[in-house]
Each structure stands twice: as C-alpha cells, then as structure tokens.
Design an enzyme around this catalytic site. Structure first.
Site, PDB file in Angstrom:
ATOM      1  N   ASN A  42      35.195  41.688  29.736  1.00  0.00           N
ATOM      2  CA  ASN A  42      35.946  41.275  30.939  1.00  0.00           C
ATOM      3  C   ASN A  42      37.423  41.263  30.591  1.00  0.00           C
ATOM      4  OD1 ASN A  42      33.535  40.749  32.144  1.00  0.00           O
ATOM      5  ND2 ASN A  42      33.818  38.531  32.309  1.00  0.00           N
ATOM      6  N   GLY A  43      38.268  41.568  31.567  1.00  0.00           N
ATOM      7  CA  GLY A  43      39.714  41.512  31.322  1.00  0.00           C
ATOM      8  C   GLY A  43      40.304  42.897  31.240  1.00  0.00           C
ATOM      9  N   LYS A  89      40.738  33.877  56.006  1.00  0.00           N
ATOM     10  CA  LYS A  89      39.277  33.746  56.024  1.00  0.00           C
ATOM     11  C   LYS A  89      38.663  34.854  56.866  1.00  0.00           C
ATOM     12  CE  LYS A  89      38.470  31.858  53.575  1.00  0.00           C
ATOM     13  NZ  LYS A  89      39.114  31.217  52.478  1.00  0.00           N
ATOM     14  N   GLU A 120      39.008  38.422  55.283  1.00  0.00           N
ATOM     15  CA  GLU A 120      38.258  38.733  54.064  1.00  0.00           C
ATOM     16  C   GLU A 120      36.761  38.853  54.292  1.00  0.00           C
ATOM     17  OE1 GLU A 120      38.666  34.351  51.878  1.00  0.00           O
ATOM     18  OE2 GLU A 120      38.626  36.123  50.650  1.00  0.00           O
ATOM     19  N   LYS A 123      35.380  36.921  43.209  1.00  0.00           N
ATOM     20  CA  LYS A 123      35.539  35.480  43.327  1.00  0.00           C
ATOM     21  C   LYS A 123      36.676  34.971  42.454  1.00  0.00           C
ATOM     22  CE  LYS A 123      34.636  31.319  44.619  1.00  0.00           C
ATOM     23  NZ  LYS A 123      35.230  30.946  45.912  1.00  0.00           N
TER      24      LYS A 123
HETATM   25  C1  AGP Z   1      39.791  32.837  49.136  1.00  0.00           C
HETATM   26  O1  AGP Z   1      38.867  32.861  50.132  1.00  0.00           O
HETATM   27  C2  AGP Z   1      39.805  33.853  48.155  1.00  0.00           C
HETATM   28  N1  AGP Z   1      38.745  34.681  48.062  1.00  0.00           N
HETATM   29  C3  AGP Z   1      40.965  33.978  47.218  1.00  0.00           C
HETATM   30  O2  AGP Z   1      42.097  34.131  47.999  1.00  0.00           O
HETATM   31  C4  AGP Z   1      41.172  32.819  46.217  1.00  0.00           C
HETATM   32  O3  AGP Z   1      41.518  31.660  46.884  1.00  0.00           O
HETATM   33  C5  AGP Z   1      42.235  33.226  45.189  1.00  0.00           C
HETATM   34  O4  AGP Z   1      41.802  34.363  44.507  1.00  0.00           O
HETATM   35  C6  AGP Z   1      42.555  32.115  44.212  1.00  0.00           C
HETATM   36  O5  AGP Z   1      41.448  31.724  43.477  1.00  0.00           O
HETATM   37  P1  AGP Z   1      41.456  30.400  42.615  1.00  0.00           P
HETATM   38  O6  AGP Z   1      41.576  29.252  43.551  1.00  0.00           O
HETATM   39  O7  AGP Z   1      40.161  30.421  41.889  1.00  0.00           O
HETATM   40  O8  AGP Z   1      42.643  30.459  41.705  1.00  0.00           O
END
Ligand code: AGP
Length: 609
Positions: free
Chosen positions: A101-102, A485, A488, A604
C-alpha cells in the site's frame, strides 16, 4: 484505497485471506489477489482485476492450498487496473511475493536502475519494483533484506512479504501507511486496517514507522530499523466485530446514518464537560492567548471544519482559517505566535491531512487532532495527549456520515469549552449548549423518522440531473456537505453555494427541472434566506427546504417541499439538518442504481496524496 491481509497458522490460508479482503473491500479497490505458500514450497499467486467475486471464481478453477499467505485489494495508482498490475507481485524467481500500500516516490529511478541491470518487469506498478529489488538483494534472511530495502525506498508504504525459502514466516514493514497485526493460539494475522482483524482478535499490535515485523504461528516479533528486537504491547480495540457489519441494513451507509444518535451520545459522554474544560489539550493561559485557529482536513472532515469556523468564531471569539489539507501542506503557511492548528480525520490515515499536521508541527504551531481511529497515524503524529476522539465507531461506507456528525458535535463542544476558558462564553449560554447537546441524540432519532418522506421525495426528484445546495452561515457549511454526499454516492452533479453568492453567477444555472436544497436553520439570516428562495423559484427551479419546527410556518410559503427537523439550539440545528441530506443522497443513489457503499473511483481512506 488498497488493503493488505496476511495469515500464518494451521488453517487453509486462502479462505482467511479472502474473508479479510472482504472486510477491507469498503476501502474501495479495482483488483485483488492472494499468494499462498504451498506444501511443496512454491509460492502460488492468484489475482485478477475487478471485484473479489472474480478472484473467487479464479480460485475455484485454480485452487491453492497452504496455511501461509498474503492478500491485497488494489486501488490503482501506478498503472491501470489489470490482472498484471494486481498484487501480489513476485520477484524474477517467483519465490518472493509482495503486496504493498502507498506510493514509492523514487520508483522511476529504482525501476530504471533495475532495467539497466537486466531486469524485465511485466507491469507498471511500483510494487513489482519492490519485489524485483527484494529478489536481487536477498541473501538468505528476508528480515535483513527488508532492513536494507528501507534504505532505498522513498515515500509512504506498508509492505507484506512472503518468501518461499523461509517457510513459517511472514514479513512486513511500514512507513507512513498503516499496518496492524494480531496473534491468537497458533495463528498470526496481518492487516492494513483494524476491521480486517476484528473477526480474529481485538488485541492488536500497531506497527510504528520503519518497524519490521516477523509473523510466525507462535507470535509477532517487531524490529526497529537497526534490526533490534522491540518488545511491544498489544492494544485492545473497543470496536466489536458486529459494529463493523451491516446488521440487517441494506447498506453500511444506511446503518451508519442510523447509528448517529448513539455516536453523538458516546462522543458527548466521553467526559468532555463544557463547564469543566480541563479535557481540552490547551490550558487556560494558552486558550486566553490564542490569536488564531487553523483547521486542515479533507472532504467531509474539511466540511466539519468549515462548520467549526462559525462555532469557534461565535462561541470562543477566535479568528479561524479552514483549509483543505492538500492546499495547506504546499502553500508555505505563515506560522503565527499563539496559533492553534487542528487536523481532522475519521480514518486518521489521510495522507494530506497527516502531511498538513506534520507541516504545522514542523513550523512550531501548537497542534491537535480530531480523530475517530485510536492508534492511527494522525493520532500518533499529534500525540495521544493532543488528540480528541470522536466516538463514531468503525465507519465502513465510503460516504462519511456518523463521523461528520460527531466531528461537528465535538467542534461545538471544543468551541464552547474554549469560550469558557477565554471568558467569551457566559456560563448560562454554556449550560444551554450542554443541555442541547444532551438532548441531541434524542432529536437525531426523531429526525431519522423523516426517512420515508425523504425516500418519496427522492422518487419525485429522481429526474433532476443538477442539484444545488445552499444556506447561510453554518447552513452554508451544511450545504457543502450535502452536495458532497449527493455527488459521491449518486454521481449527480451537485454543488453548494452560499445563498448570498447565488446572484453573483450561479443563478444563471437555475431553470425548470433543477432542484435547490436549502438549509434554513439559522434564525438571524432566515429572512435573507427566504428572499433567496423567492429568487430561485422565480427562475422556475424547485426548492426543498430543511428547517426546524420553530421556523416551519414562516418557511412553508416560500418552498415547494419541506423537511421539518426538531428544534434544538441554533448552533446544533445544522447537525440535525445534515441527517435528511444524508438520507436524500442515500435514496437518490439507490433509485439511480448506484453502488452506495463503494461508489466508483472513491476510496474510504485516501492514504496517497
Ligand atoms: C466523505 O464522504 C469522503 N468519502 C471523504 O471526503 C473523506 O471525508 C475524506 O477522504 C477524509 O477522510 P478522513 O476523515 O478519513 O481523513
């Protein structure tokens, strides 16, 4: 984003790896694969682009057997999603398998060096470069080879390795990207994320940067970058395995929307009393001397920060700058004396937010984190003492819901507590907010009763291809989250505008067939909002207003449709109003046949910048 699993024990590895990958699939991926060490010592790799179902079909046709293995779900960065680019990758001999990963930032250089030395790489991934390097560097000890490899790699990575020549051992190393391990009765497990381990154990070992771990069926041993053994304690995860499952809901997103009352309750009851603000990671003197607050975060967490700006300015009388973390980290921010930096993240692993926090700390800015994941990279970078936790529990759906609401709630609590410390908030007002916070979970439950009405509204508005969200003050922050929301999960074009800005351009887009969702929860700007609604309706666009009971009579004549939420304190009303917006996005996505929990192109936890 990508997910890693590993298993070593007495049971067939393939099933356990697939189960682990399934529990990580919420992170978003476009290909998957496993490598298993078979009885005869060969490393069998099965991988394919697409969803896990394809990999399962492949394994039916070409089964693997063995009790040691590693697995991966890939979200493409270097190279398109394809069978050849899917992980695991093997070295030239086929005896060393690697998942990763990364991003390896000096990948081009490493690849050209390998090619100049005669290596022939099959795909375009940086991971294949790691596998190839390991094969060429290997001298009989994979632990030593990984210690050497770390000196060559630049970037953020979590790497798991299985080596045909070293049966009974799995290896992993990390820097920047998370890795966790667990051991129980003759079996050890490895994963990039805690939910993948919960089925096996709630006592996990969280690897620190530049640590290498060796997993055997007797346990997990951790070594520092100099190869010294580091005895490590395990960490007990409060989240249960059930909390990471759907529990009868059609989707994680719907389940998590419904978990909001309890998440709000837990976050409020964590012992953070507004009238006794000692829980804040800043003392009275620091609070009184503060001159500025900077908030950096991404996506939904950023929107919680935008909402916080209004709460901090009103309750603590502090100037606030809110910025997306990806911008903050590269713009050479000017550090100020008596500035407080706040990083916000559900996962605690978002690369840009982590980098922004590191940048602030490097510049000597007093920094704290708001985080939902204990032991995450952001919580560790800020330091446990400087981290305030939301208690949303595991959030699996890509679209953040309960994390947002608890971040916003915690921000109101922080604002009021800072107001108390700074003497800007009268005790009476703090008491009102505390009482309202106490009632908030009940009000959120009542708000959820709007679900059927929202579903029917979505049927009615499902033809709308363009949806605008608008509001003023805190409701503008709410509108930004509502628009995110919707886009996405439903892929509808949706955008948020401050209501006062509509006339300065966006109104040109308003016409029949367009929908404007308006948050109207702030009494001091209600009349201004109603004037804006008239302008919108005069252009034949339709309005769906969300307002509290106490404003409903006044709003009704100015809207086509209305969702009425329970009354609460004005500084908490936008939080309740977020719930119908989440449900609106959810049902729009369902009606349009979208993959609600794993929307296209999204991950995510965005662990690469
Ligand atoms: C929100 O619905 C997202 N899928 C996305 O914007 C998320 O909030 C963003 O990637 C930040 O994630 P985090 O809170 O885990 O840092």
């Amino acid at each position: 984003m990508c997910g890693i699993v590993g298993y070593i024990g007495q049971r067939p590895a393939a099933d356990i790896l697939l189960h682990g990958l399934e529990s990580l699939s919420y992170r978003g991926y476009d290909s998957a694969g496993i490598a298993v060490r078979e009885e005869n010592g060969t490393v069998a790799v099965r991988k394919s682009s697409g969803k896990l179902e394809r990999l399962k079909q492949l394994l039916k046709v070409q089964p693997v057997s063995g009790c040691e293995g590693i697995g991966h779900t890939r979200w493409a960065t270097h190279g398109e999603p394809s069978d050849v680019n899917a992980h695991p990758h093997t070295d030239e001999s086929g005896r060393i398998a690697v998942v990763h990963n990364g991003i390896i930032e000096n990948y081009d250089l490493l690849r050209s060096r390998l090619e100049a030395a005669g290596a022939v790489l099959k795909g375009q991934t940086d991971t294949e470069v790691i596998a190839c390097l390991l094969g060429r560097m290997y001298g009989g000890s994979m632990l030593d080879t990984l210690l050497e490899l770390q000196k060559l790699l630049q970037g953020r990575y979590a790497i798991a390795v299985m080596c045909g020549q070293e049966p009974g051992r799995l290896f992993c190393v990390k820097s920047g990207s998370p890795l966790v391990a667990a051991h129980r009765e003759g079996e050890s497990f490895l994963a990039s994320d805690i939910p993948a381990l919960l089925f096996h154990s709630r006592d996990v070992l969280i690897l620190k940067d530049r640590e290498t771990a060796v997993l055997t069926n007797e346990g997990v041993q951790v070594y520092d970058e100099n190869g010294r053994l580091c005895p490590r304690e395990t960490f007990h995860v409060a989240w249960s395995q059930e909390s990471a499952e759907k529990n009868g809901y059609a989707h994680y997103m719907l389940k998590e929307i419904h978990e909001q009352p309890i998440a709000l309750e837990k976050t409020f009851e964590r012992g953070n009393d507004l009238l006794r603000p000692e829980w804040l990671p800043v003392d009275r003197e620091t609070a009184r001397n503060l001159k500025k607050v900077t908030i950096a975060a991404c996506g939904t967490a950023y929107h919680a920060g935008v909402l916080a700006k209004y709460a901090l300015e009103t309750l603590a009388r502090l100037p606030v700058e809110v910025e997306t973390a990806g911008e903050y980290r590269y713009r050479q921010p000017v550090a100020q004396k008596n500035e407080l930096f706040i990083a916000v993240s559900q996962s605690g692993e978002t690369a840009d937010t982590l980098a922004a926090l590191e940048e602030a700390r490097k510049n000597g800015v007093r920094s704290i984190a708001i985080c939902n994941t204990v032991g995450s990279s952001i919580a560790r970078a800020a330091g446990e003492a400087n981290t305030l936790y939301t208690c949303a529990g595991p959030e699996i759906a890509v679209a953040s819901t309960k994390a947002y609401l608890t971040q916003a709630e915690l921000f109101v609590m922080i604002s009021a507590a800072l107001g108390m410390l700074r003497g800007t908030l009268p005790v009476q007002r703090a008491l009102e907010i505390r009482n309202a916070l106490n009632e908030l979970p009940k009000k959120a439950r009542q708000t959820l009763l709007l679900q059927e009405q929202i579903r029917q509204l979505c049927e009615r508005f499902s033809h709308c291809e363009h949806v605008f969200f608008t509001g003023r003050g805190m409701d503008y922050a709410l509108a930004m989250e509502g628009a995110l929301k919707l886009k996405e999960v439903s892929y509808l074009f949706s955008e948020a505008y401050a209501a006062g800005e509509l006339k300065h351009g966006p109104i040109a887009l308003l016409q029949s067939g367009r929908l404007v969702v308006a948050g109207i929860t702030q009494p001091h700007v209600m009349e201004k909002m109603l004037a804006n609604l008239q302008e919108i309706r005069a252009r034949k666009a339709q309005v769906l207003a969300i307002c509290p009971e106490k404003m409903a009579d006044r709003v009704k004549p100015h809207t086509d449709e209305m969702l009425v939420i329970p009354d609460t304190d004005d500084c908490l009303a936008p939080l309740l109003a977020a719930v119908p917006m989440q449900l609106f996005a959810y049902f729009m996505a369902r009606i349009r046949g979208c993959d609600v929990d794993q929307p296209r192109n999204l991950a995510k936890s965005v662990t690469v910048e």
